[in-house]
Design a protein around this motif. Sequence first.
Motif, PDB file in Angstrom:
ATOM      1  N   ARG A  80     -52.215  41.349 -96.689  1.00 43.59           N
ATOM      2  CA  ARG A  80     -51.878  40.710 -95.420  1.00 43.59           C
ATOM      3  C   ARG A  80     -50.652  40.892 -94.812  1.00 43.59           C
ATOM      4  NH1 ARG A  80     -55.144  37.456 -92.587  1.00 43.59           N
ATOM      5  NH2 ARG A  80     -54.300  35.628 -91.245  1.00 43.59           N
ATOM      6  N   LEU A  81     -50.546  41.244 -93.368  1.00 45.36           N
ATOM      7  CA  LEU A  81     -49.482  41.594 -92.726  1.00 45.36           C
ATOM      8  C   LEU A  81     -48.494  40.336 -92.573  1.00 45.36           C
ATOM      9  CD1 LEU A  81     -47.707  43.624 -91.064  1.00 45.36           C
ATOM     10  CD2 LEU A  81     -49.047  42.892 -89.181  1.00 45.36           C
ATOM     11  N   ARG A 106     -54.605  41.898 -87.107  1.00 45.51           N
ATOM     12  CA  ARG A 106     -54.531  41.226 -88.585  1.00 45.51           C
ATOM     13  C   ARG A 106     -55.452  39.930 -88.792  1.00 45.51           C
ATOM     14  NH1 ARG A 106     -50.043  37.274 -90.228  1.00 45.51           N
ATOM     15  NH2 ARG A 106     -51.255  35.751 -88.811  1.00 45.51           N
TER      16      ARG A 106
END
Length: 215
Positions: A80-81, A106
């Motif tokens: 996950r960014l 995202r």
Amino acid sequence: MTPGVKAVVGLIVGITLARLLWQWVTGTALPWIGDHPWRTGFACLGLVLLTATLIDRPGRGGRQLIYGEDVVSDDEEPDRLTYRMRELAAMTPTAFEEACAELLVRDGFLHARRVGGAGDLGADVVAWDDESRKLVLQCKHYVRPVGSKEVQTFNGTARPEHKAHHPIMIGLSGFTQPATDFAARHGIILLGRPEPKRWAHGNHLYTIIETEASE
């Protein structure tokens, strides 16, 4: 298995396997195994345990990422960014707008893209949610709080020009009280320093907006 036990088992397995290899090279491996069944069995058991540990390890979470003052676990979403606040603060205004567009992607928003530039009429980033509601973001990468004048200007274009369902201003250094008061009267969503921090650290944008609205 603890690291200490792993080290001991690994050492024994390594020594035993090395000896087996040497015996194999010299042609006496099978007699040696027959003479040392317990040692051979223990080496095989240790090898099985180590192999199982290595196979299981990639599937486990537990790695902790430190972002500023917060600790963010990536047990469930390792890819996950996220951004550190100091990373966002060090960006150019254009790079900050790009980062906001990436965070929208995202979070699952559609057609998220940076549109800021000359003649943008206050829209730096646009995106749509899964109900076709349009988000228009103006990203203020200021070292000072954003004032009421900037919010008023954005209010004049976000809905009339860009047809925003959610007009959102992001200020890394927060907003002045007059700016906050004006935004509340006109339905402009303000994300000051605490909210962008939570967003950058992995929270969904709508979760942050809903939390802010309930406070």
